[in-house]
Write a protein that holds these residues in place. Structure first.
Motif, PDB file in Angstrom:
ATOM      1  N   MET A  34       0.833  -1.192   0.000  1.00 27.57           N
ATOM      2  CA  MET A  34       0.000   0.000   0.000  1.00 27.57           C
ATOM      3  C   MET A  34       0.872   1.247   0.000  1.00 27.57           C
ATOM      4  O   MET A  34       1.928   1.288   0.595  1.00 27.57           O
ATOM      5  CB  MET A  34      -0.896   0.008   1.243  1.00 27.57           C
ATOM      6  N   GLY A  35       0.420   2.287  -0.682  1.00 30.58           N
ATOM      7  CA  GLY A  35       1.128   3.551  -0.676  1.00 30.58           C
ATOM      8  C   GLY A  35       2.334   3.539  -1.593  1.00 30.58           C
ATOM      9  O   GLY A  35       2.513   2.670  -2.430  1.00 30.58           O
ATOM     10  N   LEU A  36       3.200   4.530  -1.411  1.00 31.90           N
ATOM     11  CA  LEU A  36       4.387   4.713  -2.240  1.00 31.90           C
ATOM     12  C   LEU A  36       5.596   4.159  -1.506  1.00 31.90           C
ATOM     13  O   LEU A  36       5.864   4.525  -0.362  1.00 31.90           O
ATOM     14  CB  LEU A  36       4.564   6.197  -2.567  1.00 31.90           C
ATOM     15  N   ARG A  37       6.318   3.280  -2.179  1.00 30.67           N
ATOM     16  CA  ARG A  37       7.398   2.522  -1.544  1.00 30.67           C
ATOM     17  C   ARG A  37       8.758   3.122  -1.889  1.00 30.67           C
ATOM     18  O   ARG A  37       9.112   3.269  -3.056  1.00 30.67           O
ATOM     19  CB  ARG A  37       7.317   1.066  -1.998  1.00 30.67           C
ATOM     20  N   ILE A  38       9.533   3.434  -0.839  1.00 30.67           N
ATOM     21  CA  ILE A  38      10.823   4.099  -0.986  1.00 30.67           C
ATOM     22  C   ILE A  38      11.933   3.159  -0.522  1.00 30.67           C
ATOM     23  O   ILE A  38      11.888   2.648   0.600  1.00 30.67           O
ATOM     24  CB  ILE A  38      10.876   5.403  -0.162  1.00 30.67           C
ATOM     25  N   LEU A  39      12.927   2.949  -1.380  1.00 29.26           N
ATOM     26  CA  LEU A  39      14.121   2.189  -1.008  1.00 29.26           C
ATOM     27  C   LEU A  39      15.271   3.169  -0.821  1.00 29.26           C
ATOM     28  O   LEU A  39      15.554   3.982  -1.704  1.00 29.26           O
ATOM     29  CB  LEU A  39      14.471   1.168  -2.086  1.00 29.26           C
ATOM     30  N   LEU A  40      15.924   3.099   0.330  1.00 26.25           N
ATOM     31  CA  LEU A  40      17.024   3.992   0.668  1.00 26.25           C
ATOM     32  C   LEU A  40      18.349   3.285   0.444  1.00 26.25           C
ATOM     33  O   LEU A  40      18.551   2.159   0.908  1.00 26.25           O
ATOM     34  CB  LEU A  40      16.895   4.429   2.132  1.00 26.25           C
ATOM     35  N   VAL A  41      19.261   3.932  -0.287  1.00 30.78           N
ATOM     36  CA  VAL A  41      20.618   3.407  -0.499  1.00 30.78           C
ATOM     37  C   VAL A  41      21.581   4.328   0.246  1.00 30.78           C
ATOM     38  O   VAL A  41      21.904   5.420  -0.223  1.00 30.78           O
ATOM     39  CB  VAL A  41      20.976   3.332  -1.996  1.00 30.78           C
ATOM     40  N   ASP A  42      22.011   3.890   1.418  1.00 32.22           N
ATOM     41  CA  ASP A  42      22.866   4.725   2.267  1.00 32.22           C
ATOM     42  C   ASP A  42      23.555   3.822   3.275  1.00 32.22           C
ATOM     43  O   ASP A  42      22.958   2.870   3.783  1.00 32.22           O
ATOM     44  CB  ASP A  42      22.029   5.789   2.982  1.00 32.22           C
ATOM     45  N   ASP A  43      24.812   4.125   3.589  1.00 31.60           N
ATOM     46  CA  ASP A  43      25.579   3.316   4.528  1.00 31.60           C
ATOM     47  C   ASP A  43      25.091   3.434   5.966  1.00 31.60           C
ATOM     48  O   ASP A  43      25.347   2.550   6.787  1.00 31.60           O
ATOM     49  CB  ASP A  43      27.056   3.731   4.502  1.00 31.60           C
ATOM     50  N   HIS A  44      24.408   4.517   6.294  1.00 34.55           N
ATOM     51  CA  HIS A  44      24.190   4.849   7.698  1.00 34.55           C
ATOM     52  C   HIS A  44      22.749   4.615   8.145  1.00 34.55           C
ATOM     53  O   HIS A  44      21.823   5.263   7.646  1.00 34.55           O
ATOM     54  CB  HIS A  44      24.577   6.307   7.945  1.00 34.55           C
ATOM     55  N   PRO A  45      22.534   3.719   9.110  1.00 36.83           N
ATOM     56  CA  PRO A  45      21.183   3.482   9.631  1.00 36.83           C
ATOM     57  C   PRO A  45      20.521   4.743  10.163  1.00 36.83           C
ATOM     58  O   PRO A  45      19.302   4.891  10.098  1.00 36.83           O
ATOM     59  CB  PRO A  45      21.415   2.458  10.759  1.00 36.83           C
ATOM     60  N   ILE A  46      21.327   5.676  10.685  1.00 35.82           N
ATOM     61  CA  ILE A  46      20.755   6.887  11.278  1.00 35.82           C
ATOM     62  C   ILE A  46      20.048   7.746  10.232  1.00 35.82           C
ATOM     63  O   ILE A  46      19.112   8.483  10.544  1.00 35.82           O
ATOM     64  CB  ILE A  46      21.861   7.701  12.000  1.00 35.82           C
ATOM     65  N   VAL A  47      20.455   7.641   8.965  1.00 39.34           N
ATOM     66  CA  VAL A  47      19.779   8.394   7.906  1.00 39.34           C
ATOM     67  C   VAL A  47      18.355   7.874   7.731  1.00 39.34           C
ATOM     68  O   VAL A  47      17.405   8.650   7.596  1.00 39.34           O
ATOM     69  CB  VAL A  47      20.562   8.302   6.581  1.00 39.34           C
ATOM     70  N   ASN A  78      15.007  -6.059  -8.058  1.00 39.20           N
ATOM     71  CA  ASN A  78      14.638  -7.216  -8.876  1.00 39.20           C
ATOM     72  C   ASN A  78      13.552  -8.061  -8.223  1.00 39.20           C
ATOM     73  O   ASN A  78      12.797  -8.751  -8.930  1.00 39.20           O
ATOM     74  CB  ASN A  78      15.869  -8.092  -9.139  1.00 39.20           C
ATOM     75  N   HIS A  79      13.467  -8.051  -6.902  1.00 43.09           N
ATOM     76  CA  HIS A  79      12.565  -8.957  -6.192  1.00 43.09           C
ATOM     77  C   HIS A  79      11.462  -8.252  -5.411  1.00 43.09           C
ATOM     78  O   HIS A  79      10.601  -8.919  -4.823  1.00 43.09           O
ATOM     79  CB  HIS A  79      13.367  -9.844  -5.237  1.00 43.09           C
ATOM     80  N   ASN A  80      11.474  -6.909  -5.382  1.00 42.19           N
ATOM     81  CA  ASN A  80      10.472  -6.183  -4.600  1.00 42.19           C
ATOM     82  C   ASN A  80      10.006  -4.944  -5.360  1.00 42.19           C
ATOM     83  O   ASN A  80      10.818  -4.260  -5.996  1.00 42.19           O
ATOM     84  CB  ASN A  80      11.061  -5.727  -3.256  1.00 42.19           C
ATOM     85  N   PRO A  81       8.710  -4.624  -5.308  1.00 43.42           N
ATOM     86  CA  PRO A  81       8.216  -3.407  -5.967  1.00 43.42           C
ATOM     87  C   PRO A  81       8.712  -2.161  -5.248  1.00 43.42           C
ATOM     88  O   PRO A  81       8.648  -2.070  -4.021  1.00 43.42           O
ATOM     89  CB  PRO A  81       6.694  -3.550  -5.874  1.00 43.42           C
TER      90      PRO A  81
END
Length: 268
Positions: A34-47, A78-81
């Motif tokens: 549901m909704g708009l799905r955002i994938l974050l590419v960043d080394d830092h969990p705090i971001v 490749n495996h997730n929308p």
């Protein structure tokens, strides 16, 4: 004052220390389709922690996960929308995110890309747009601007800060006009040369640069010579001084430094 994103970044510093460096992490805020799905590419969990706080009021915006590099990002997509890819452009992860942008544009044409970076937009934004990104946003942006940038890119528009947009428009209206940054030569560096310069600014040795970028020491030396030529820095000493000053945000263009004498460099 700090934006909500930057305040949450500071408050969550202990969280980052506990989390450590994970290659792939599924978010507990996964939208379940549901909704708009955002994938974050960043080394830092705090971001991710700070960005989640900024997006909390937006019921339809969901960070579905965070990955640390381009290989993991492609595997995830490749495996997730995914509707939006938000990524940092930095040498820290050891991955070429300029190449990631081009790959995503070629293979996943409907996926939107927003660069979310601590690197100066004057140097990196145009490179990212040329690679295929749909927008460039500084991490120092306000919470409102972060939300607006995400929605603007997802809607199909290009997002740039007002300052950068005005600068680019000025170059279109006055093609002969060149900014101080352009006169300095930083915009003439290739993406690889910019990576080498960034690593020099962080104190990396030639051996470390060679290993990190998977290139030979001879190639590192060739890049350094090319950087010196383009930045009008006649010696390795001046290149090192410029790199250190650039990392400290003391200067944005190398031309004044190139005009200093060796004595002035020693005492600066």
């Amino acid at each position: 004052g700090y934006s909500a994103f930057n305040r949450r970044m500071i408050q969550g510093s202990s969280l980052e220390e506990r989390a450590g460096s994970l290659n792939i992490r599924s978010s507990s805020n996964s939208s379940g389709g549901m909704g708009l799905r955002i994938l974050l590419v960043d080394d830092h969990p705090i971001v991710e922690h700070g960005l989640s706080a900024v997006l909390e009021p937006e019921a339809d915006l969901h960070i579905i996960g965070r990955v640390s590099g381009s290989t993991d990002a492609i595997q995830w997509i490749n495996h997730n929308p995914v509707d939006l890819l938000m990524l940092e452009v930095s040498v820290e992860s050891g991955s070429d995110n300029f190449r990631l942008i081009r790959t995503v544009r070629d293979r996943f044409r409907k996926l939107k890309i927003l660069v979310f970076s601590a690197n100066p937009e004057e140097i990196y934004a145009e490179r990212c747009l040329r690679a295929g990104a749909h927008g460039y946003l500084m991490k120092l942006a306000s919470s409102d601007m972060i939300r607006r940038a995400i929605r603007q890119v997802i809607s199909g528009s290009i997002f740039l800060s007002g300052r950068l947009r005005d600068r680019l428009l000025e170059t279109l209206v006055q093609p002969g006009a060149r900014s101080d940054m352009q006169r300095g030569g930083l915009t003439r560096l290739s993406n690889r040369e910019l990576e080498v310069l960034e690593m020099l600014s962080k104190g990396y040795s030639n051996t470390e640069i060679s290993s990190h970028l998977s290139i030979s020491k001879k190639t590192v030396d060739a890049h350094k010579q090319s950087i010196r030529r383009k930045l009008q820095l006649p010696s390795s000493q001046r290149l090192a001084a410029f790199a250190a000053s650039w990392q400290a945000n003391e200067i944005s263009a190398p031309l004044p430094l190139a005009q200093l004498s060796d004595a002035e460099l020693v005492h600066s």
